[in-house]
Design an enzyme around this catalytic site. Structure first.
Site, PDB file in Angstrom:
ATOM      1  N   CYS A  40       0.931  -1.385   0.340  1.00 25.63           N
ATOM      2  CA  CYS A  40      -0.142  -0.135   0.446  1.00 25.63           C
ATOM      3  C   CYS A  40       1.529   1.623   0.676  1.00 25.63           C
ATOM      4  N   HIS A  41       0.533   2.215  -0.315  1.00 29.58           N
ATOM      5  CA  HIS A  41       1.701   3.525  -0.626  1.00 29.58           C
ATOM      6  C   HIS A  41       1.747   4.365   0.389  1.00 29.58           C
ATOM      7  N   THR A  42       0.716   3.880   1.955  1.00 27.13           N
ATOM      8  CA  THR A  42       2.172   3.998   3.251  1.00 27.13           C
ATOM      9  C   THR A  42       3.652   3.693   3.325  1.00 27.13           C
ATOM     10  N   HIS A  62       1.275  -3.361   5.936  1.00 29.93           N
ATOM     11  CA  HIS A  62       0.126  -3.445   6.994  1.00 29.93           C
ATOM     12  C   HIS A  62      -1.090  -3.481   6.925  1.00 29.93           C
ATOM     13  N   GLU A  63      -0.889  -4.816   5.356  1.00 25.94           N
ATOM     14  CA  GLU A  63      -2.176  -4.813   4.691  1.00 25.94           C
ATOM     15  C   GLU A  63      -2.594  -6.302   4.671  1.00 25.94           C
ATOM     16  N   CYS A  92      -9.466  -1.873  21.936  1.00 26.90           N
ATOM     17  CA  CYS A  92      -9.225  -2.478  22.851  1.00 26.90           C
ATOM     18  C   CYS A  92     -10.529  -2.243  23.855  1.00 26.90           C
ATOM     19  N   CYS A  95     -10.547   2.400  26.116  1.00 25.54           N
ATOM     20  CA  CYS A  95     -10.353   3.458  26.137  1.00 25.54           C
ATOM     21  C   CYS A  95     -10.754   4.167  26.229  1.00 25.54           C
ATOM     22  N   CYS A  98     -12.243   4.224  22.724  1.00 24.66           N
ATOM     23  CA  CYS A  98     -13.397   3.567  21.872  1.00 24.66           C
ATOM     24  C   CYS A  98     -14.527   3.209  23.122  1.00 24.66           C
ATOM     25  N   CYS A 106      -8.368   4.230  18.418  1.00 23.44           N
ATOM     26  CA  CYS A 106      -8.378   3.797  19.792  1.00 23.44           C
ATOM     27  C   CYS A 106      -7.160   4.215  19.938  1.00 23.44           C
ATOM     28  N   ARG A 110      -0.699   3.619  20.580  1.00 23.17           N
ATOM     29  CA  ARG A 110      -0.976   4.790  20.267  1.00 23.17           C
ATOM     30  C   ARG A 110       0.594   5.126  19.873  1.00 23.17           C
ATOM     31  N   CYS A 169      -6.678  -2.348   4.685  1.00 21.87           N
ATOM     32  CA  CYS A 169      -6.359  -1.947   4.453  1.00 21.87           C
ATOM     33  C   CYS A 169      -6.642  -0.766   3.549  1.00 21.87           C
ATOM     34  N   ARG A 370      -3.541  -2.895  -7.152  1.00 20.45           N
ATOM     35  CA  ARG A 370      -2.678  -3.333  -5.634  1.00 20.45           C
ATOM     36  C   ARG A 370      -2.295  -4.997  -6.204  1.00 20.45           C
TER      37      ARG A 370
HETATM   38  P1  NAD Z   1      -3.041   5.186  -6.015  1.00 21.95           P
HETATM   39  O1  NAD Z   1      -1.532   5.991  -6.236  1.00 21.95           O
HETATM   40  O2  NAD Z   1      -3.884   4.025  -6.478  1.00 21.95           O
HETATM   41  O3  NAD Z   1      -4.337   6.112  -6.817  1.00 21.95           O
HETATM   42  C1  NAD Z   1      -4.653   7.146  -6.580  1.00 21.95           C
HETATM   43  C2  NAD Z   1      -5.112   8.136  -8.184  1.00 21.95           C
HETATM   44  O4  NAD Z   1      -5.551   9.333  -8.307  1.00 21.95           O
HETATM   45  C3  NAD Z   1      -4.776   7.827  -9.149  1.00 21.95           C
HETATM   46  O5  NAD Z   1      -5.133   7.267 -10.027  1.00 21.95           O
HETATM   47  C4  NAD Z   1      -4.311   8.779  -9.703  1.00 21.95           C
HETATM   48  O6  NAD Z   1      -3.961   8.733 -11.273  1.00 21.95           O
HETATM   49  C5  NAD Z   1      -4.921  10.003  -9.059  1.00 21.95           C
HETATM   50  N1  NAD Z   1      -5.014  11.391  -9.528  1.00 21.95           N
HETATM   51  C6  NAD Z   1      -3.637  11.671  -9.004  1.00 21.95           C
HETATM   52  N2  NAD Z   1      -3.388  12.758  -9.233  1.00 21.95           N
HETATM   53  C7  NAD Z   1      -4.806  13.505  -9.600  1.00 21.95           C
HETATM   54  C8  NAD Z   1      -5.516  14.806  -9.830  1.00 21.95           C
HETATM   55  N3  NAD Z   1      -5.292  15.786  -9.608  1.00 21.95           N
HETATM   56  N4  NAD Z   1      -7.406  14.986 -10.290  1.00 21.95           N
HETATM   57  C9  NAD Z   1      -7.696  12.964 -10.568  1.00 21.95           C
HETATM   58  N5  NAD Z   1      -7.608  12.264 -10.139  1.00 21.95           N
HETATM   59  C10 NAD Z   1      -5.105  12.354  -9.439  1.00 21.95           C
HETATM   60  O7  NAD Z   1      -3.011   5.016  -4.209  1.00 21.95           O
HETATM   61  P2  NAD Z   1      -4.513   4.411  -3.772  1.00 21.95           P
HETATM   62  O8  NAD Z   1      -3.544   3.741  -2.915  1.00 21.95           O
HETATM   63  O9  NAD Z   1      -5.850   4.785  -4.101  1.00 21.95           O
HETATM   64  O10 NAD Z   1      -4.489   5.467  -2.310  1.00 21.95           O
HETATM   65  C11 NAD Z   1      -5.200   6.776  -2.506  1.00 21.95           C
HETATM   66  C12 NAD Z   1      -4.684   7.866  -0.899  1.00 21.95           C
HETATM   67  O11 NAD Z   1      -5.090   7.268  -0.150  1.00 21.95           O
HETATM   68  C13 NAD Z   1      -2.640   7.875  -0.602  1.00 21.95           C
HETATM   69  O12 NAD Z   1      -2.875   8.747  -0.552  1.00 21.95           O
HETATM   70  C14 NAD Z   1      -3.129   6.780   0.911  1.00 21.95           C
HETATM   71  O13 NAD Z   1      -2.249   7.183   0.971  1.00 21.95           O
HETATM   72  C15 NAD Z   1      -4.343   7.244   1.196  1.00 21.95           C
HETATM   73  N6  NAD Z   1      -4.971   5.893   1.786  1.00 21.95           N
HETATM   74  C16 NAD Z   1      -5.836   6.831   3.445  1.00 21.95           C
HETATM   75  C17 NAD Z   1      -6.370   5.863   4.741  1.00 21.95           C
HETATM   76  C18 NAD Z   1      -6.955   6.171   5.605  1.00 21.95           C
HETATM   77  O14 NAD Z   1      -7.539   6.193   6.459  1.00 21.95           O
HETATM   78  N7  NAD Z   1      -7.147   7.784   5.200  1.00 21.95           N
HETATM   79  C19 NAD Z   1      -5.963   4.674   3.980  1.00 21.95           C
HETATM   80  C20 NAD Z   1      -5.080   4.278   2.564  1.00 21.95           C
HETATM   81  C21 NAD Z   1      -4.835   5.105   2.153  1.00 21.95           C
HETATM   82  C1  022 Z   2      -2.932   3.055   5.189  1.00 16.78           C
HETATM   83  N1  022 Z   2      -2.931   4.804   5.181  1.00 16.78           N
HETATM   84  C2  022 Z   2      -2.341   5.816   4.316  1.00 16.78           C
HETATM   85  C3  022 Z   2      -2.619   4.141   3.693  1.00 16.78           C
HETATM   86  N2  022 Z   2      -2.739   3.474   3.825  1.00 16.78           N
HETATM   87  C4  022 Z   2      -2.938   5.433   6.798  1.00 16.78           C
HETATM   88  C5  022 Z   2      -1.761   5.855   7.071  1.00 16.78           C
HETATM   89  C6  022 Z   2      -2.361   7.246   8.461  1.00 16.78           C
HETATM   90  C7  022 Z   2      -3.763   7.448   9.042  1.00 16.78           C
HETATM   91  C8  022 Z   2      -4.685   5.516   8.644  1.00 16.78           C
HETATM   92  C9  022 Z   2      -4.373   5.433   7.389  1.00 16.78           C
HETATM   93  C10 022 Z   2      -4.066   8.243  10.146  1.00 16.78           C
HETATM   94  C11 022 Z   2      -4.796   8.588  10.135  1.00 16.78           C
HETATM   95  C12 022 Z   2      -4.817   9.389  11.634  1.00 16.78           C
HETATM   96  C13 022 Z   2      -3.947   8.758  12.090  1.00 16.78           C
HETATM   97  N3  022 Z   2      -3.429   7.603  11.173  1.00 16.78           N
HETATM   98  C14 022 Z   2      -3.233   9.020  13.533  1.00 16.78           C
HETATM   99  C15 022 Z   2      -4.219   7.815  14.425  1.00 16.78           C
HETATM  100  C16 022 Z   2      -4.137   8.653  15.517  1.00 16.78           C
HETATM  101  O1  022 Z   2      -3.093   9.054  16.351  1.00 16.78           O
HETATM  102  O2  022 Z   2      -4.186   7.712  16.696  1.00 16.78           O
HETATM  103  C17 022 Z   2      -1.501   6.901  11.791  1.00 16.78           C
HETATM  104  C18 022 Z   2      -2.669   5.858  11.483  1.00 16.78           C
HETATM  105  C19 022 Z   2      -1.820   4.498  12.248  1.00 16.78           C
HETATM  106  C20 022 Z   2       0.278   5.453  12.521  1.00 16.78           C
HETATM  107  C21 022 Z   2       0.800   6.455  12.135  1.00 16.78           C
HETATM  108  C22 022 Z   2      -0.464   7.463  11.589  1.00 16.78           C
HETATM  109  C23 022 Z   2       1.404   5.128  12.542  1.00 16.78           C
HETATM  110  O3  022 Z   2       0.474   2.794  13.490  1.00 16.78           O
HETATM  111  N4  022 Z   2       2.335   4.770  12.494  1.00 16.78           N
HETATM  112  C24 022 Z   2      -4.167   4.651  12.100  1.00 16.78           C
HETATM  113 ZN    ZN Z   3      -2.524   1.229   3.633  1.00 15.24          ZN
END
Ligand code: NAD
Ligand code: 022
Ligand code: ZN
Length: 375
Positions: A40-42, A62-63, A92, A95, A98, A106, A110, A169, A370
């Site tokens: 995954c991206h992170t 993480h996945e 948990c 906390c 939760c 949670c 952390r 994830c 993926r």
């Molecule tokens: P990805 O790279 O597979 O997909 C991103 C898409 O966005 C691509 O298809 C790309 O062409 C498109 N894109 C880029 N710039 C653009 C623009 N200006 N306008 C429109 N489309 C555009 O990534 P992903 O695996 O789908 O992840 C997406 C995001 O979600 C990442 O930043 C990832 O870190 C985040 N994420 C967050 C969480 C969370 O819990 N908040 C969890 C998982 C992933």
């Molecule tokens: C997963 N992510 C992106 C791609 N795949 C992702 C990254 C960060 C978070 C969630 C998903 C995130 C959002 C908010 C937080 N995190 C903070 C949570 C908190 O402070 O309680 C986050 C998480 C874990 C970690 C860092 C940031 C870590 O374990 N290092 C959930």
């Molecule tokens: Zn992820």
């Protein structure tokens, strides 16, 4: 014991596939044989060195999905042989967070999780006698890992590891953002920005809840077919729009008596702060909600005019789709097994651990939705 792992030795270098040492589970912990893990991206964000909180050397990942092979003292909710999905957002159930029932974030472990350590402040992984950091509390880029009990979801045993690992994830994040964070209702109009591994899961979540209009926005034209495959009803490539994107999208959502226009819900799945602004401003005046899922680069800031919020648009963010892992993840596995959601077509590439760096290359090139490593 000896385990096989892909180790992030330092920022900016490919992962090193090698044998590392793993200590057994302490009190409240368990050991899991990881059978499959998504990339995954992170993981890439941390490996590249762009994450200021990234720690090295570490076992990333993480996945995952796997089988419990050993439990430490005091573990009651899972036993040897159980199938589990590791949770980077634990649950948990005791906390203040939760108990609040208002958040999935949670706080029980952390602090140590962020420091790359187990809750007792130490690491179970080592290489040549030196500790390796855990990553997101999960470290699934190893064929065995140790996890706190509160950081695993027990799942049914007939679910295939190489598919349901994605629920650890991407699937939960996308579908959860629709169901938990936005709470989208049937008949809603929605816009999804970025049709990668997250955006496509937002789209299938919107289809699941009965959204009427699902507009996908991506600068990569090959994503049109991908979006349609999971329920997208309209596609917009910003590079093909003459003039500003936001009024163009707002216009698409106008219908009948409502000439104001704008989406009921929008989702940023790009991590680009310019896109986040477009997503907010493409919301309907008075009630539209924009959900930030994408993780922006370190130090980035978002901007809009306060008028956008004063007139009733709502900006929200979500981590892990707002899901409470031990409660919600087993249900999402059931939805997959019952055919209510799809996963298989999104897993575009599989590889053995020895080729994990190819999975990162495919992600860079935008060629994969993926990639999954099968141990
Ligand atoms: P990805 O790279 O597979 O997909 C991103 C898409 O966005 C691509 O298809 C790309 O062409 C498109 N894109 C880029 N710039 C653009 C623009 N200006 N306008 C429109 N489309 C555009 O990534 P992903 O695996 O789908 O992840 C997406 C995001 O979600 C990442 O930043 C990832 O870190 C985040 N994420 C967050 C969480 C969370 O819990 N908040 C969890 C998982 C992933
Ligand atoms: C997963 N992510 C992106 C791609 N795949 C992702 C990254 C960060 C978070 C969630 C998903 C995130 C959002 C908010 C937080 N995190 C903070 C949570 C908190 O402070 O309680 C986050 C998480 C874990 C970690 C860092 C940031 C870590 O374990 N290092 C959930
Ligand atoms: Zn992820």
């Amino acid at each position: 014991m000896d385990v096989r792992a892909a180790v992030a030795l330092e920022a900016g270098k490919p992962l090193e596939i090698t044998t590392v040492q793993l200590d057994g589970p302490q009190a409240g912990e368990l050991m899991v044989e990881i059978k499959a893990t998504g990339i995954c991206h992170t993981d890439e964000f941390t490996l590249s060195g762009a994450d200021p909180e990234g720690l090295f050397p570490a076992v990333l990942g993480h996945e995952g999905a796997g089988v419990v092979v050993d439990v430490g003292p005091g573990v009651t909710s899972v036993k040897k042989g159980d199938h589990v999905i590791p949770l980077y957002t634990p649950e948990c159930r005791t906390c203040p967070s939760c108990l609040s029932q208002k958040t999935n974030l949670c706080t029980a472990i952390r602090a140590t999780q962020g420091q790359g350590l187990m809750p007792d402040g130490s690491s179970r992984f080592s290489l040549e006698g030196k500790p390796l950091f855990h990553y997101m509390g999960t470290s699934t880029f190893a064929n065995y890992t140790v996890l706190p009990e509160i950081a695993v979801a027990k799942i049914r045993e007939d679910a295939p590891f190489d598919k349901v690992c994605y629920i650890g994830c991407g699937v939960t994040t996308g579908i959860g953002a629709v169901i938990n964070t936005a709470q989208v209702e049937p008949g809603a109009k929605a816009i999804v920005f970025g049709l990668g591994g997250i955006g496509l899961n937002v789209i299938q979540g919107l289809r699941l809840v009965g959204a009427e209009m699902i507009i996908g926005v991506d600068i990569n034209p090959t994503k049109k077919e991908w979006g349609e495959r999971f329920g997208m009803t309209h596609f917009v490539n910003p590079n093909e729009v003459e003039g500003d994107l936001v009024p163009y999208l707002v216009d698409m959502t106008k219908k009948g008596a409502d000439q104001i226009g704008g989406a009921d819900y929008t989702f940023d799945c790009t991590g680009n702060v310019t896109v986040m602004r477009q997503a907010l401003e493409a919301c309907h005046r008075g009630w539209g909600q924009s959900i930030i899922i994408g993780v922006a680069p370190a130090g980035a800031e978002i901007a809009t005019r306060p008028f956008q919020l004063v007139t009733g648009r709502v900006w929200k963010g979500t981590a892990f789709g707002g899901a409470r892992g031990r409660t919600d993840v087993p249900r999402i596995v059931d939805w997959y097994m019952d055919g209510r959601i799809e996963i298989d077509p999104m897993i575009t590439h599989t590889m053995p651990l020895t080729e994990i760096n190819k999975g990162f290359d495919l992600m860079h090139a935008g060629e994969s939705i993926r990639s999954v490593v099968m141990y």
